[in-house]
Write an enzyme that holds these catalytic residues in place. Structure first.
Site, PDB file in Angstrom:
ATOM      1  CE  LYS A 176       8.645   1.489 -14.877  1.00  0.00           C
ATOM      2  NZ  LYS A 176       9.562   2.435 -15.545  1.00  0.00           N
ATOM      3  CG  ASN A 199       9.540  -3.389  -4.161  1.00  0.00           C
ATOM      4  OD1 ASN A 199       9.135  -3.669  -3.034  1.00  0.00           O
ATOM      5  ND2 ASN A 199       8.790  -3.513  -5.238  1.00  0.00           N
ATOM      6  CE  LYS A 204      -2.253   3.635   7.464  1.00  0.00           C
ATOM      7  NZ  LYS A 204      -0.836   3.545   7.824  1.00  0.00           N
TER       8      LYS A 204
END
Length: 277
Positions: free
Chosen positions: A157, A153, A68
């Site tokens: 960061k 996540n 992608k």
């Protein structure tokens, strides 16, 4: 004359895209052939493979893992949503130019808003993961004006950087897994690939409310481990896997190529039936 289309990737044998596009073509009476083609980078480059397909008369291509970003860099022109996502999953070939688009986000939004009947407007949304899959869905999701979006996540960061990139569309908060605000969310989207390995993001079950929609971007013959986890903690919550997103992004690509928008729910049901057979 029959028009040629394909999905390219590596691996690709597992792809359901040829089946989905065949069902769309039957539904809308379009004359086309759609194939799954392996690009083996030991034998060729992504750029050469695409040039070869153009020379052979293909009208458009879907791009999946791991190409992608290569597709983003190869496109002569980009749609606004592909530009923001920094990833391309759909090529159209016209007048010697490659047009790149990204239909992943609209696939997810359509599946949640139309098929699951859960509008994003004013909702509290928790997104797990900050990789390419999440990058591709954020703009169309944020344009639906959710009330609150939190990205979590493994590394805070990465979530923070992603949030800052998209903050012009809507305010976004971010954290690592431990920093997720302790509250129930209306819509929870698992954008990690953990379910493929039978693993769970290490998050507190308090985020799942009685009326939450818990959405896993992965899919399989059975409910994913993430969906099972959510229903163990809140049996009344709504769960949904990513098959509808897959069909939805394919429908958007089909529309870009053919100018006809296929109905998706019947195709989701048919693909689900074949997966479970």
């Amino acid at each position: 004359m029959t028009d040629l289309y394909a999905v390219v990737g590596n691996p690709i044998a597992h792809s359901k895209s040829p089946l989905i596009h065949r069902l769309f073509a039957e539904q809308t009476d379009q004359d086309l052939v759609y194939e799954a083609l392996l690009i083996d980078t030991e034998d060729t480059t992504f750029q050469f493979a695409i040039s070869d397909l153009i020379a052979r008369g293909y009208r458009g291509i879907n791009i999946t893992v791991p190409f992608k970003l290569d597709a983003f860099e190869l496109a002569d022109e980009l749609s606004p949503r592909a530009e923001v996502a920094h990833a391309v999953n759909t090529f159209s070939f016209k007048d010697g130019k490659i047009f790149g688009d990204n239909t992943d986000g609209i696939g997810l939004v359509t599946d949640i808003e139309e098929n699951a009947n859960r509008p994003f407007k004013d909702q509290k949304v928790l997104i797990l993961g900050a990789g390419g899959a999440v990058q591709g869905i954020l703009q169309p999701l944020l344009e639906k004006q959710p009330g609150l979006v939190h990205i979590a996540n493994r590394t805070a960061k990465r979530a923070e950087v992603l949030g800052k990139r998209f903050e012009t569309f809507s305010p976004i908060t971010s954290s690592d897994w431990e920093g997720i605000p302790d509250q129930a969310y209306d819509i929870i989207i698992n954008g990690t690939s953990a379910s493929l390995e039978g693993k769970l993001p290490p998050i507190n079950s308090n985020v799942v409310g009685q009326d939450s929609l818990v959405y896993d971007m992965m899919y399989g013959a059975e409910p994913t481990i993430f969906m099972q986890w959510a229903q163990q903690h809140q049996p009344s919550c709504q769960v949904r896997d990513g098959l509808g997103m897959l069909v939805g992004q394919a429908a958007e690509a089909f529309y870009i190529w053919r100018g006809v928008r296929p109905q998706t729910q019947s195709v989701i049901d048919e693909v689900r039936r074949l997966i479970q057979a």
